[in-house]
Scaffold this active site. Structure first.
Site, short mmCIF file in Angstrom:
data_model
loop_
_atom_site.label_atom_id
_atom_site.label_comp_id
_atom_site.label_asym_id
_atom_site.label_seq_id
_atom_site.Cartn_x
_atom_site.Cartn_y
_atom_site.Cartn_z
CE LYS A 285 6.51 -45.88 5.03
NZ LYS A 285 5.26 -45.26 5.51
NE ARG B 30 -0.74 -41.30 7.21
CZ ARG B 30 0.41 -41.93 7.52
NH1 ARG B 30 1.48 -41.22 7.86
NH2 ARG B 30 0.47 -43.24 7.50
CE1 TYR C 276 29.40 -19.75 3.27
CE2 TYR C 276 28.61 -21.93 3.90
CZ TYR C 276 29.11 -21.07 2.94
OH TYR C 276 29.34 -21.52 1.67
CG MET D 192 25.10 -27.83 -0.28
SD MET D 192 24.96 -27.05 -1.90
CE MET D 192 23.77 -25.76 -1.53
#
Length: 826
Positions: free
Chosen positions: A494, A593, A721, A770
């Site tokens: 998965k 769950r 940044y 990014m």
């Protein structure tokens, strides 16, 4: 063998019009598609008129490109515009094309195998070619050329060097097969099967069978499977051709070749049969039913023509998948990669070059071409012709691989490079600086051009997740060594196999005989099925609208509530088949769950007893803290609950049902709870539960990137940044081509995370961007383009996860799809 234009006119009983000086010009190629013209010399264009197109419209264009020989319908009126051309005028160009091919076929007294059927024609043809071509010069239909046009073009390839022909024939309406029979004139026939394909124009399946059988009117022997009752009855009742010998194979009846058993394993199938009183066996590297049937047809043919059992066995085991089409892939450095490295003949070369020529996104075009094997032609003549084809198609660059093509390098008048072998070329591949170009790979199978393809496929933006398949196989073996021989393994694939890839990992696990695969969502399972994975697949999060996919793709949903149980039942009822849907029952023993609780067990048993549409494959539960000593008592309590609840369900089941509860961490810690199967997840990828276990596992993944740029900055300068990276000293800063869009968390920046450059750790400076991040490489000897490693072993992976304030699972599964996965097998 070639014919002059006047000889062809005589065959057709037609007159020639136009330039009389061309009457003795030889025709070596019949062209029906003006777009595929490679070189005009020796070409006769056959202008076919269909319901959707008219080839006569392209005559002027071809004339301007140098074609001078044409066959046209009588009503064509523009011949006077082509003053230097010669025309054969006929009532209808299609029957004329077929007549030319039929007359050509009569010139050769060699065995010819004809194959028809609703499915499998092309595979059987290509596999027979693989099996027989080591001994004979074989001519065969290109691609799927089996139509009223494709068959004559296929037969036209025959020449005096060929020792065997293999052609396929397909029809879509009554009256067609007689024409194909006259063209192919087969001596041996194979009918694969009969289905609904192309059945709209037939009254029923019997009429279609009768039409197909016309192909075999004059064959000496016919091979077919008598398990198809309609085919068997039609052949057995055909009294018109008692002289035809029958080679019959069957799984259920007495036959020439009686199939006793097929044992489908992980990546291969063993097929046993009885032939002339002798038990014989073959192994094929395929497991799907269609491939097994196609292989048996080939097996029967090999037996019929007299091959030794040992030779048959060796060659059947070496069968290669048949690429039904050219593949166009994203290549490295903005290249387009066209992979046609499965066929090696002049006709398919022309088709591939035409496709290359149409790639207008690149002005530069390279062809990587191997020796053309088994052409039956004189080598100088062969490579002179290939040089002409290349000149007509104007690729920019030729890379020739093989001793034969290298010997005739002087024939090629373009930028060119030659190597004796694929391995030799691969040693120099980086010297070619492939960039912004279309690359055609065209090679014989023996040259293993798939190695070149792997090197030239896109590796995304220089950030790579390198995955060692051999390490995953090692880890699988390690965990298997901890299990009882009867305990099965369900491998978790998965979430893109924990970030490592889907089909590539599943295929390796199938090869190494995992028993089950598990995915999270149906789409993941569908992708695996479409990629040819045949292992059972459990889907852990079945979505309400997806249950039809379980029926269609043979997947098995997890059932964790009465709602999902009803969805499974409804899907099985509405599937329109009598086939039961396999399901896996989830019990909630403490994870809280998903799953049925203890209070649901009695009702669950009652419902299951009233739902014959389902078959329960397994009962399972999920351990919440199997890797923790602190929660050992809780884990033992979960195991106890699971044992008691599942015992109660099993007692009510009329058939055996598997049980499983252990995950990777639990396999070593709780061997008493192996039950029938275990679920192996992150342990496969080299992450152990403790230091002892970790030493026995191999690292499977390395995440690496490159230095895009190096800057030399002063004390007090800021990086990134918001000016968060303030330099305390003069520093050397490297920008790395990886960012949070690739899965690197933003909190990993500002000195928290580190990357390895030439074995030394360099801290991240400033915020993670990014697409990039910056590291301080002061004191490290590095240059732009050098490799940078984020993690390359479990220790560095664990540290990366810690620095990101998460766990290795999230680091691996969070890697985005644009990170290129490169697979290595050692």
């Amino acid at each position: 063998m070639s014919y002059t234009i006047s000889q062809i006119a005589n065959i057709l009983g037609s007159e020639l019009k136009g330039n009389s000086s061309l009457m003795d010009l030889s025709v070596t190629q019949l062209l029906i598609d003006s777009r595929t013209l490679a070189e005009p010399e020796g070409v006769m264009f056959v202008a076919l008129k269909t319901a959707n197109n008219d080839g006569h419209r392209f005559i002027k264009e071809l004339y301007e490109k140098g074609v001078r020989l044409f066959m046209v319908n009588n009503e064509f009126e523009d011949a006077t515009l082509c003053v230097d051309a010669t025309f054969i005028r006929v009532p209808d160009t299609l029957p004329a094309l077929q007549l030319i091919a039929a007359r050509h076929r009569r010139q050769f007294d060699i065995p010819v195998i004809a194959i028809t059927g609703s499915n499998g024609k092309t595979i059987v043809k290509e596999w027979l070619y693989q099996l027989i071509s080591p001994d004979k010069n074989v001519v065969k239909s290109p691609l799927s050329y089996n139509s009223q046009v494709g068959v004559p073009l296929s037969v036209w390839q025959m020449d005096s060097t060929h020792q065997l022909g293999i052609f396929e024939a397909g029809i879509s309406q009554p009256g067609e097969m007689e024409k194909l029979k006259n063209i192919i004139s087969p001596t041996l026939g194979i009918i694969t099967n009969i289905g609904e394909a192309h059945g709209a124009n037939f009254n029923d399946i019997r009429e279609k069978i009768r039409e197909k059988m016309k192909l075999f009117k004059n064959v000496r022997t016919l091979i077919y499977c008598s398990d198809y009752e309609d085919i068997d009855e039609s052949i057995q009742s055909d009294e018109a051709h008692p002289e035809i010998k029958l080679f019959i194979w069957s799984r259920s009846k007495d036959a020439t070749l009686r199939i006793a058993k097929t044992l489908q394993g992980a990546g291969s199938t063993i097929i046993s049969g009885l032939f002339k009183g002798e038990e014989i066996t073959i192994t094929i590297p395929f497991t799907d039913d269609a491939s097994i049937e196609n292989a048996i047809h080939c097996w029967a043919c090999m037996l019929l023509v007299g091959y030794e059992h040992t030779t048959i066995g060796e060659r059947m085991n070496a069968l290669q998948p048949v690429a039904m089409r050219m593949e166009m892939l994203k290549g490295i450095n903005n290249c387009t990669l066209i992979n046609d490295s499965y066929n090696s003949d002049i006709n398919s070369l022309s088709v591939a070059l035409n496709f290359l020529h149409r790639q207008q996104q690149h002005s530069r075009k390279t062809i990587v071409l191997s020796d053309i094997t088994q052409s039956g032609k004189n080598e100088k003549e062969l490579y002179s012709k290939i040089a002409g084809i290349l000149k007509a198609n104007l690729p920019t660059r030729l890379i020739g691989i093989g001793k034969a093509i290298s010997a005739y390098a002087d024939l090629f008048s373009l930028e060119k490079y030659f190597f004796n072998s694929t391995e030799d070329f691969l040693q120099h591949i980086n010297e070619f600086n492939f960039r912004d170009e279309a690359i055609l790979l065209k090679g014989a199978r023996s040259f293993q051009f798939e190695k070149i393809s792997k090197e030239l496929q896109e590796k995304a933006h220089e950030t790579v997740m390198l995955i060692k398949l051999s390490a995953i196989a090692h880890n699988l073996r390690y965990y298997r060594s901890l299990l009882k021989p009867s305990t099965k393994i369900m491998a978790m694939v998965k979430a893109f196999s924990y970030g490592s890839g889907s089909f590539e990992i599943a295929n390796m696990l199938q090869f190494h005989r995992a028993d089950y695969l598990a995915v999270a969502y149906p789409d993941e399972g569908v992708e695996l099925r479409n990629a040819g994975i045949s292992l059972p697949i459990m889907v852990m999060n079945p979505e309400p609208g997806s249950y039809d996919l379980f029926i269609k793709y043979g997947m098995e949903p997890e059932v964790y509530s009465f709602r999902t149980l009803k969805l499974a039942v409804d899907a099985a009822i509405h599937s329109g088949t009598d086939k039961k849907m396999p399901v896996h029952i989830k019990l909630d023993t403490g994870m809280h769950r998903l799953g049925f609780g203890e209070e649901d067990i009695d009702q669950l048993i009652s419902v299951l007893s009233q739902t014959p549409q389902l078959v329960v494959k397994s009962i399972f539960s999920h351990l919440a803290a199997s890797g923790s000593d602190t929660h050992k008592d809780f884990t033992l309590e979960q195991i106890d609950k699971f044992t008691r609840w599942s015992d109660k369900i099993l007692a009510a089941m009329p058939y055996p049902v598997m049980r499983h509860i252990l995950n990777s961490a639990g396999i070593a810690r709780y061997p008493q709870a192996q039950f029938d199967m275990v679920r192996l997840g992150i342990g496969l990828y080299g992450v152990g539960n403790n230091a002892t276990e970790q030493r026995k596992l191999e690292n499977a993944g390395t995440l690496k990137s490159v230095i895009s740029q190096i800057m030399y900055l002063k004390k007090g300068d800021t990086v990134g940044y918001n000016q968060r990276g303030v330099l305390q000293t003069d520093s050397t800063i490297a920008t790395i081509a990886i960012g949070y869009a690739d899965g690197i968390r933003r909190e990993y920046g500002n000195g928290k995370g580190k990357m390895k450059v030439h074995g030394k750790l360099a801290p991240i400076v400033g915020d993670v961007c990014m697409d990039m991040l910056m590291i301080d490489i002061t004191g490290i000897d590095a240059k732009e383009g050098d490799e940078v490693i984020l993690f390359d072993d479990p220790t560095s992976l664990l540290q990366t996860a810690k620095d990101m304030n998460t766990i290795p699972y999230e680091v691996l599964t969070g890697l985005s799809g644009r990170v290129k996965r490169v697979y290595v097998h050692e």
